[in-house]
Design a protein around this motif. Structure first.
Motif, PDB file in Angstrom:
ATOM      1  N   ILE A 263       0.831  -1.205   0.000  1.00 31.13           N
ATOM      2  CA  ILE A 263       0.000   0.000   0.000  1.00 31.13           C
ATOM      3  C   ILE A 263       0.865   1.253   0.000  1.00 31.13           C
ATOM      4  O   ILE A 263       0.597   2.212  -0.746  1.00 31.13           O
ATOM      5  CB  ILE A 263      -0.955  -0.006   1.205  1.00 31.13           C
ATOM      6  N   MET A 264       1.907   1.281   0.821  1.00 34.73           N
ATOM      7  CA  MET A 264       2.813   2.434   0.863  1.00 34.73           C
ATOM      8  C   MET A 264       3.456   2.653  -0.501  1.00 34.73           C
ATOM      9  O   MET A 264       3.511   3.781  -1.010  1.00 34.73           O
ATOM     10  CB  MET A 264       3.880   2.222   1.921  1.00 34.73           C
ATOM     11  N   ALA A 265       3.944   1.575  -1.104  1.00 32.29           N
ATOM     12  CA  ALA A 265       4.624   1.691  -2.390  1.00 32.29           C
ATOM     13  C   ALA A 265       3.672   2.140  -3.493  1.00 32.29           C
ATOM     14  O   ALA A 265       4.016   2.992  -4.322  1.00 32.29           O
ATOM     15  CB  ALA A 265       5.272   0.361  -2.762  1.00 32.29           C
ATOM     16  N   MET A 266       2.465   1.573  -3.508  1.00 36.67           N
ATOM     17  CA  MET A 266       1.503   1.936  -4.541  1.00 36.67           C
ATOM     18  C   MET A 266       1.120   3.406  -4.454  1.00 36.67           C
ATOM     19  O   MET A 266       1.050   4.116  -5.461  1.00 36.67           O
ATOM     20  CB  MET A 266       0.259   1.049  -4.435  1.00 36.67           C
ATOM     21  N   ASN A 267       0.893   3.880  -3.232  1.00 38.49           N
ATOM     22  CA  ASN A 267       0.469   5.265  -3.056  1.00 38.49           C
ATOM     23  C   ASN A 267       1.606   6.265  -3.214  1.00 38.49           C
ATOM     24  O   ASN A 267       1.429   7.321  -3.829  1.00 38.49           O
ATOM     25  CB  ASN A 267      -0.168   5.443  -1.676  1.00 38.49           C
TER      26      ASN A 267
END
Length: 399
Positions: A263-267
């Motif tokens: 989630i951190m990487a995608m956002n």
């Protein structure tokens, strides 16, 4: 978007057109959380139905509404947990993990699931040594089960596990047969042993989508070589629509791709517009850590307790005053706190900060003497000083 005020400051080169062309998917990507099934397969982890409900509540609060709630056929408790989650979160897309057996499908439907993840083996080591099957045997079992699940009104993720160790001809024949006789709603690319490279995942995503007429593809990676998250992001860039993960990277052996890291990487790194709430991840990780009784490594990305800790004296004043100068993400945005600790690698700025925390003042010479004592104590302990230990040193020097 590499920069968000008081939240994060990643590399601006991430936004370069040449980078985005190869990294950003250009299509929505869904997180499929497998914490309550694959995460519970971590040796020693046991989730009660209430535990699973609590984790599911935190997942939904963070926007993760596609939840693999367990395997109802395993035990009455597992059935109960899946049923509870299906009932409590009607907005969620709850899946059950299933063998290619009608009774597993029936139990998933009775538990209120909207879909099933139907596992079948295809990795050659599995077929040869464990099952003594051919791909034809796998196809025969798949046809009845997938079609039966659709007849029961369930969505089907076809999950040929150990995909990355399949013989090319076996996997190609199986997928072509499945598409002809029992087309599922999506197909999983499963790196069960975590032994593929990002480039391999990209190749296989494109190849498998071609074989299935561009059917939605889901990537499920383990972390045996430390590349689970990178592999799934590579899959996303190649066209995968769904990525699987477990909170805190739980899972067998080295674990699965960590949901919070995805989630951190995608956002942040990919700049994607997702439905996931980054500010809810801390609580999700903490609840899962407590209920699993598996402590995260202190330096684990995001969930580690010391991600925002600084011992080195260089730039230590910025840790508190301007954290984005020292970290890619601002701890305050995630309800975390930056921490300055004392030890062998401390500098004078660290000593001054510690004195300020204790409401003490010192001359320049005293700060130098304190630093020398702190470094010596750090070497002696082979670790960090507590504030109590520093206070004792300060009392002896400042009296």
């Amino acid at each position: 978007m590499y920069y968000k005020e008081n939240a994060w400051w990643a590399s601006p080169f991430n936004d370069k057109e040449e980078v985005q062309k190869y990294a950003s998917p250009g299509h929505p990507v869904t997180i499929h959380d497998a914490t309550l099934r694959d995460g519970e397969q971590t040796p020693g982890v046991v989730f009660s139905p209430d535990d699973k409900l609590k984790i599911a509540e935190k997942l939904v609060a963070a926007g993760v509404t596609r939840i693999e709630a367990g395997m109802p056929a395993v035990s009455p408790d597992d059935f109960k947990a899946v049923q509870m989650i299906s009932s409590h979160f009607p907005e969620a897309e709850v899946y059950a993990f299933s063998r290619a057996m009608r009774k597993d499908i029936d139990m998933a439907r009775e538990a209120g699931c909207k879909g099933v993840v139907v596992e079948v083996p295809i990795g050659y080591p599995k077929l040869q040594s464990q099952f003594h099957w051919t791909w034809e045997n796998v196809l025969e079992k798949s046809i009845d089960c997938v079609n039966y699940a659709h007849q029961q009104g369930l969505r089907v993720v076809y999950f040929p596990y150990d995909t990355t160790r399949a013989r090319e001809a076996d996997l190609e024949s199986l997928l072509k047969g499945v598409m002809k006789h029992c087309p599922p709603d999506s197909v999983g690319l499963v790196d069960t042993m975590g032994c593929a490279m990002p480039q391999t995942i990209q190749y296989m995503v494109r190849w498998m989508k071609k074989l299935t007429g561009n059917l939605p593809l889901e990537v499920h990676c383990h972390n045996d070589f430390g590349m689970a998250v990178a592999n799934e992001l590579a899959g996303v860039a190649a066209g995968a629509e769904v990525v699987h993960g477990c909170v805190n990277g739980l899972g067998e052996r080295t674990g699965n791709a960590a949901v919070e890291e995805l989630i951190m990487a995608m956002n942040i790194l990919l700049g994607m517009d997702t439905p996931y709430d980054l500010t809810k991840l801390k609580e999700l990780c903490e609840v899962t850590e407590r209920l699993s009784n598996i402590s995260c490594a202190p330096n684990k990305p995001f969930a580690g307790k010391r991600n925002y800790t600084r011992e080195s004296g260089i730039g230590v004043d910025l840790v508190i005053k301007q954290p984005l100068a020292m970290f890619a993400t601002d701890p305050r945005y995630f309800d975390r706190e930056a921490e300055i600790v004392l030890g062998k690698k401390s500098g004078k700025a660290s000593i001054s900060y510690a004195l300020e925390q204790l409401g003490l003042e010192a001359t320049g010479d005293q700060v130098t003497e304190l630093l020398s004592e702190v470094k010596a104590k750090g070497v002696e302990k082979k670790g960090l000083l507590t504030m109590e230990e520093f206070s004792l040193i300060a009392d002896s020097i400042l009296q």
